[in-house]
Design a protein around this motif. Sequence first.
Motif, mmCIF file in Angstrom:
data_model
loop_
_atom_site.group_PDB
_atom_site.id
_atom_site.type_symbol
_atom_site.label_atom_id
_atom_site.label_comp_id
_atom_site.label_asym_id
_atom_site.label_seq_id
_atom_site.Cartn_x
_atom_site.Cartn_y
_atom_site.Cartn_z
ATOM 1 N N LEU A 6 51.943 44.100 22.555
ATOM 2 C CA LEU A 6 51.342 44.661 21.352
ATOM 3 C C LEU A 6 49.875 45.016 21.599
ATOM 4 N N LEU A 7 49.173 44.189 22.334
ATOM 5 C CA LEU A 7 47.786 44.475 22.677
ATOM 6 C C LEU A 7 47.682 45.775 23.466
ATOM 7 N N TRP A 8 48.572 45.974 24.440
ATOM 8 C CA TRP A 8 48.551 47.206 25.234
ATOM 9 C C TRP A 8 48.888 48.429 24.387
ATOM 10 N N VAL A 9 49.770 48.265 23.420
ATOM 11 C CA VAL A 9 50.087 49.369 22.503
ATOM 12 C C VAL A 9 48.849 49.746 21.706
ATOM 13 N N PHE A 10 48.129 48.754 21.179
ATOM 14 C CA PHE A 10 46.905 49.015 20.414
ATOM 15 C C PHE A 10 45.831 49.673 21.285
ATOM 16 N N ILE A 11 45.665 49.179 22.494
ATOM 17 C CA ILE A 11 44.674 49.764 23.405
ATOM 18 C C ILE A 11 45.043 51.210 23.734
ATOM 19 N N GLY A 12 46.309 51.459 24.021
ATOM 20 C CA GLY A 12 46.764 52.823 24.329
ATOM 21 C C GLY A 12 46.586 53.766 23.154
ATOM 22 N N ALA A 13 46.949 53.324 21.960
ATOM 23 C CA ALA A 13 46.804 54.168 20.768
ATOM 24 C C ALA A 13 45.330 54.445 20.485
ATOM 25 N N GLY A 14 44.492 53.426 20.628
ATOM 26 C CA GLY A 14 43.053 53.615 20.413
ATOM 27 C C GLY A 14 42.454 54.570 21.423
ATOM 28 N N LEU A 15 42.844 54.444 22.670
ATOM 29 C CA LEU A 15 42.343 55.328 23.718
ATOM 30 C C LEU A 15 42.800 56.768 23.487
ATOM 31 N N ALA A 16 44.051 56.947 23.110
ATOM 32 C CA ALA A 16 44.563 58.291 22.839
ATOM 33 C C ALA A 16 43.808 58.931 21.673
ATOM 34 N N THR A 17 43.590 58.166 20.615
ATOM 35 C CA THR A 17 42.847 58.677 19.460
ATOM 36 C C THR A 17 41.425 59.041 19.856
#
Length: 107
Positions: A6-17
Motif C-alpha cells: 500500500l505504501l508503494w501504491v501511494f508513493i507511485g500515485a503521488g509521483l505520477a501526480t
Amino acid sequence: MNSLTLLWVFIGAGLATFLIRLSFIAVEGRVRLPAWFRTALQFVPAAMLSALIAPDLLMRGGELYVSPLNARLVAGLVAIVIAARTRSIGWTIVGGMAALLAMETLI
C-alpha cells in the motif's frame, strides 16, 4: 494487501501526480501551445468540479434519481441560483446547506 504494498501504491500515485503537474509547469514559456488548447484549459476546473459533484446530486444507489424529492438535487439547484445571483461563495454554501437541511428535515 499488506502495508508495504500500500505504501508503494501511494508513493507511485503521488509521483505520477507530481510528474503530470510538473510537466505543464516545466514547459511553460518553452512550448507555444495552440490558442484552442489554451482556451480549452480554462474550462478544466469547472469540468472537473462538475464531474465530481453531478453524480452525487443525480444518483442514488447507482441509479439516476431526478425528482423533486431528491434533497441533494434540490439543494444543488438552489446553490446554483444563489451563486448566479450573488457571485458569493459564502452565500452559496450557506444557502445550499440550508436548502439541504430543510429538504432532509421535510422528507
